[in-house]
Design a protein around this motif. Structure first.
Motif, PDB file in Angstrom:
ATOM      1  N   ILE A  23      -1.576   3.305 -18.027  1.00 28.18           N
ATOM      2  CA  ILE A  23      -1.445   3.899 -16.706  1.00 28.18           C
ATOM      3  C   ILE A  23      -0.145   3.426 -16.072  1.00 28.18           C
ATOM      4  CG2 ILE A  23      -2.473   4.117 -14.418  1.00 28.18           C
ATOM      5  CD1 ILE A  23      -4.094   5.442 -16.625  1.00 28.18           C
ATOM      6  N   PRO A  65       1.921   1.996 -13.397  1.00 26.90           N
ATOM      7  CA  PRO A  65       1.535   1.213 -12.223  1.00 26.90           C
ATOM      8  C   PRO A  65       2.042   1.797 -10.906  1.00 26.90           C
ATOM      9  CG  PRO A  65       3.273   0.096 -13.464  1.00 26.90           C
ATOM     10  CD  PRO A  65       2.810   1.245 -14.300  1.00 26.90           C
ATOM     11  N   LYS A 116       0.073   5.705 -10.892  1.00 31.17           N
ATOM     12  CA  LYS A 116      -1.361   5.598 -11.203  1.00 31.17           C
ATOM     13  C   LYS A 116      -1.821   6.696 -12.151  1.00 31.17           C
ATOM     14  CE  LYS A 116      -1.290   2.201  -8.345  1.00 31.17           C
ATOM     15  NZ  LYS A 116      -1.125   0.832  -8.880  1.00 31.17           N
ATOM     16  N   LYS A 117      -0.892   7.322 -12.862  1.00 29.79           N
ATOM     17  CA  LYS A 117      -1.232   8.326 -13.856  1.00 29.79           C
ATOM     18  C   LYS A 117      -0.855   7.805 -15.234  1.00 29.79           C
ATOM     19  CE  LYS A 117      -0.390  12.231 -10.724  1.00 29.79           C
ATOM     20  NZ  LYS A 117       0.387  13.483 -10.505  1.00 29.79           N
TER      21      LYS A 117
END
Length: 220
Positions: free
Chosen positions: A119, A121, A124-125
């Motif tokens: 992911i 950071p 958030k994907k």
């Protein structure tokens, strides 16, 4: 020895000898000497040297992929189907058009592939989209050595210097991607296997390179 038998000393200049891929040599001679050399017993072939240019976007054409290889694999939109190419490099920029999946036929699952997607950071994907099916970064050895700076090197699979994205695009980038720089058009680029999937293992970083302990993890 052959040149010494055929020509007077000083009338030719031998440039290189080759002994691995071919048994031969490169020599600077006149057209008349080239014809003499061509007719000499034991000479298989004489080829005139030619000038080449940097034509990265024309590599598929140079290799004959569009007319000879891709059609046997279903065309450029199928060439590389169900193949996963792994890259131990500096990461990848997942938003580049070469790795987009929005304009392609949906990818199905890959049998027996067990890669992971980290992911991001910041967003958030995760880094995967069907085209990219694995994305991880490895930096424990770099961190232990005190060389890793997360604000510069990115504690994620995100490419820090473009090298990993470049190599991934060469091997498996989508077909027909326009290449633009500073307002100039350079044609359309393609990977050698446009439909292949990409698995990224980031172990190289912009400022310090990498550490063998991080890189070996991908190879064992």
């Amino acid at each position: 020895m052959l040149l010494g038998m055929l020509f007077e000393r000083g009338t030719y200049k031998k440039l290189y000898s080759y002994s691995h891929l071919i048994n031969g040599f490169a020599v600077h001679i006149s057209p008349e000497q080239a014809e003499t050399l061509r007719r000499a017993p034991g000479v298989k072939s004489v080829e005139r040297d030619w000038k080449v240019k940097r034509l990265t976007i024309h590599t598929p054409q140079f290799l004959g992929l569009p007319t000879e290889v891709w059609p046997t694999g279903g065309g450029f939109d199928r060439a590389g189907e169900d193949i996963v190419i792994g890259f131990v490099d500096s990461g990848i920029y997942p938003h580049h058009p070469s790795f987009a999946s929005r304009n392609t036929e949906p990818y199905g699952p890959v049998p027996r592939y067990r890669g992971k997607c980290e992911i991001d950071p910041d967003t958030k994907k995760d880094f995967c989209n069907g085209k990219i099916i694995g994305a991880q970064h490895f930096a424990q050895a770099a961190i232990a050595a005190g060389a890793f700076n997360p604000s510069i090197d990115f504690a994620s699979p995100l490419d820090g210097d473009g090298h990993g994205s470049h190599t991934a695009a060469i091997a498996a980038g989508n077909n027909g991607i326009p290449v633009r720089m500073n307002g100039y058009e350079f044609g359309k680029a393609s990977g050698m296997a446009p439909r292949a999937r990409i698995a990224v293992y980031k172990a190289l970083y912009r400022l310090f390179g990498g550490y063998v302990a991080d890189e070996l993890l991908q190879l064992i």
